[in-house]
Design an enzyme around this catalytic site. Structure first.
Site, short mmCIF file in Angstrom:
data_model
loop_
_atom_site.label_atom_id
_atom_site.label_comp_id
_atom_site.label_asym_id
_atom_site.label_seq_id
_atom_site.Cartn_x
_atom_site.Cartn_y
_atom_site.Cartn_z
N GLY A 1 0.77 -1.24 0.00
CA GLY A 1 0.00 0.00 0.00
C GLY A 1 0.79 1.28 0.00
CD GLU B 1 1.36 -9.08 1.88
OE1 GLU B 1 0.37 -8.46 1.47
OE2 GLU B 1 1.28 -10.07 2.61
N PRO B 2 5.00 -4.73 -0.71
CG PRO B 2 7.17 -3.90 -1.00
CD PRO B 2 6.38 -4.93 -0.23
N GLY B 3 3.86 -3.31 -3.77
CA GLY B 3 3.72 -3.53 -5.20
C GLY B 3 4.07 -2.25 -5.92
NE ARG C 1 -3.63 3.12 -10.70
CZ ARG C 1 -3.52 4.31 -10.16
NH1 ARG C 1 -3.06 5.31 -10.87
NH2 ARG C 1 -3.85 4.51 -8.91
CE1 TYR D 1 -9.42 1.58 -8.60
CE2 TYR D 1 -7.48 1.91 -9.95
CZ TYR D 1 -8.34 1.08 -9.29
OH TYR D 1 -8.10 -0.26 -9.28
CB CYS E 1 -17.31 2.74 -27.99
SG CYS E 1 -16.64 2.79 -29.64
CD GLU E 2 -17.56 1.92 -21.70
OE1 GLU E 2 -18.08 2.67 -20.85
OE2 GLU E 2 -18.02 0.80 -21.99
N1 LLP Z 1 -0.93 -6.99 -0.36
C1 LLP Z 1 -2.24 -7.20 -0.55
C2 LLP Z 1 -2.94 -8.17 0.30
C3 LLP Z 1 -2.94 -6.47 -1.52
O1 LLP Z 1 -4.25 -6.65 -1.69
C4 LLP Z 1 -2.25 -5.53 -2.32
C5 LLP Z 1 -2.94 -4.76 -3.36
C6 LLP Z 1 -0.87 -5.36 -2.10
C7 LLP Z 1 -0.25 -6.11 -1.12
C8 LLP Z 1 -0.04 -4.39 -2.89
O2 LLP Z 1 -0.50 -3.09 -2.77
P1 LLP Z 1 0.39 -1.88 -3.32
O3 LLP Z 1 1.69 -1.87 -2.54
O4 LLP Z 1 0.67 -2.12 -4.76
O5 LLP Z 1 -0.44 -0.69 -3.10
N2 LLP Z 1 -5.61 -1.38 -8.96
C9 LLP Z 1 -5.41 -0.43 -7.89
C10 LLP Z 1 -4.64 -1.02 -6.74
C11 LLP Z 1 -5.23 -2.30 -6.18
C12 LLP Z 1 -4.41 -2.91 -5.10
C13 LLP Z 1 -4.91 -4.25 -4.73
N3 LLP Z 1 -4.19 -4.88 -3.65
C14 LLP Z 1 -4.75 0.82 -8.46
O6 LLP Z 1 -4.49 0.86 -9.65
O7 LLP Z 1 -4.51 1.78 -7.74
#
Ligand code: LLP
Length: 430
Positions: A248, A286-288, A325, A329, A355-356
């Site tokens: 997050g 758990e960074p993404g 996105r 959002y 087409c949206e």
């Molecule tokens: N761990 C869990 C359990 C999660 O559900 C997620 C993301 C992450 C880690 C990684 O989160 P991050 O570090 O990337 O924020 N599609 C949306 C974001 C959805 C995130 C879903 N879960 C967007 O484009 O902003």
């Protein structure tokens, strides 16, 4: 500085984007007869972010969230970093991890809806933990593990009922959300685990949401998990191995040319938090997006210009099928012209071809003059761009490239129309 103009050409670190785009487009046209949008990732940026994260929180282990950017070639870069494993949410993501040489012990499996076949797959691959989100899921994992003569390692995902300041669609930590166990369910889960011979509780996990800028909810969540870990010790007479605060960490989507990381999430505020510093537990994240977000751009070309009274609509060749996105959002991604024609500026809406009515990449942004075929770089498309791509309007998935040292490598071919249609065409054949 990540992006800058030199003689009106956009550079991404050392890469001359005009030159690079020409090279990419020549390959796409000659070899694949493809002339649509594409993603480019920068390996140096990924590595910088991996290093920054590991260095700032040296006590922690990390499980990179595959859903943010899941290309196997990207996962292979993550694999270079030994304190990084993977956070996955499906059998497909486990498979990606394995194809990138991760072992089961480096994989945690989250998600509210794990299917029986996926649980079996996770058990067969001896994954580190199932992050369990409901009582029924816990019972199902116990039953499947028992029938296979295995012990399943599980961590309980707790719903912390803590609010994080972010978009409503990406909040996960409130009681009303579908994620995690409530406090009553947590107590019941401990009883089930105590009575089960096929479950081993190794951790507690929580996730507050995504694109969070403030460290306070993480501190509150850590305090909660430490407290719950005390209850586990008492009830099961054994401590958990780890506490995971999920992902997050937010990035700065507002920035483009200068100070690109200025308004990032401050990992340091967590590193300095007493409870983190003095914790007897292993603390995982758990960074993404924080790892992958800045590492990608989406390159798109102007198809047509439509003059309105006070602004111009630039219709481009990529849209919500490549980057959903903004439509989903109202997210803002900076957009820069790859080559400036002059300094005369105008206000543009950047509209996609789908087409949206919501199919825009940006609205009312100031750009230098655009003409047909001009290239635009949509920034910060490393996370949740390609992975949320779709075939809507029967548009093929866009290809992906990686800048590695001074080369650009194709890491996902463009999907051909044949490939897109083959599941239907071949459906009735023997
Ligand atoms: N761990 C869990 C359990 C999660 O559900 C997620 C993301 C992450 C880690 C990684 O989160 P991050 O570090 O990337 O924020 N599609 C949306 C974001 C959805 C995130 C879903 N879960 C967007 O484009 O902003």
């Amino acid at each position: 500085m990540y992006f800058c103009y030199k003689n009106d050409v956009l550079f991404w670190l050392e890469a001359d984007l005009n030159k690079l785009c020409l090279e990419i487009e020549t390959l796409l046209e000659n070899k694949y007869r493809y002339n649509g949008p594409y993603y480019v990732y920068h390996a140096d940026i990924l590595r910088k972010r991996l290093q920054l994260t590991a260095k700032t929180l040296p006590k922690s282990r990390f499980f990179y969230s595959v859903k943010s950017l899941s290309n196997i070639h990207i996962l292979k870069i993550i694999k270079e970093y030994e304190n990084f494993g993977l956070d996955v949410v499906s059998e497909g993501e486990i498979l990606r991890g394995i194809l990138a040489d991760f072992e089961g012990k480096d994989i945690v499996f989250a998600g509210v809806g794990k299917k029986r076949s996926e649980i079996i797959f996770g058990l067969e691959k001896n994954i580190k933990s199932f992050h369990v989100e409901s009582i029924e899921e816990l019972k199902k994992i116990a039953e499947i593990a028992l029938s296979l003569g295995k012990t399943a390692s599980v961590a309980l995902r707790v719903n912390p009922n803590i609010e994080a300041d972010t978009h409503e669609y990406i909040k996960t930590g409130l009681d009303e959300n579908k994620f995690g166990l409530s406090s009553n369910e947590f107590t019941l889960a401990l009883e089930i685990i105590r009575e089960s011979s096929s479950l081993n509780l190794n951790g507690l996990q929580t996730h507050l949401g995504s694109q969070i800028k403030d460290s306070k909810p993480y501190k509150d969540a850590l305090a909660l998990l430490v407290n719950l870990a005390g209850i586990v010790k008492e009830k099961l007479s054994k401590p958990v191995d780890y506490l995971s605060l999920g992902g997050g960490f937010g990035i700065d989507y507002e920035s483009s040319l200068k100070d690109i990381t200025a308004n990032d999430f401050s990992l340091k505020e967590i590193a300095d938090y007493e409870l983190y510093k003095n914790s007897e537990y292993q603390i995982d994240f758990e960074p993404g997006r924080f790892i992958s977000g800045y590492s990608g751009i989406l390159v798109s070309k102007v198809l047509y210009l439509k003059e309105k009274k006070d602004f111009i609509i630039a219709v481009v060749d990529s849209g919500m099928t490549d980057l959903i996105r903004p439509a989903l959002y109202k997210a803002k991604h900076p957009i820069l012209t790859v080559k400036k024609r002059n300094e005369a500026k105008a206000i543009y809406d950047i509209a996609g071809p789908i087409c949206e009515s919501s199919d825009y990449l940006a609205k009312k942004i100031e750009l230098t003059e655009l003409k047909q075929n001009d290239r635009l770089a949509v920034l910060h498309c490393g996370a949740y761009a390609s992975t949320m791509g779709s075939n809507y309007n029967s548009r093929p998935l866009a290809p992906e490239f990686l800048i590695e040292e001074d080369k650009v490598i194709l890491i996902r071919k463009p999907q051909s129309l044949d490939e897109m249609l083959t599941l239907e065409i071949s459906a009735n054949k023997a």
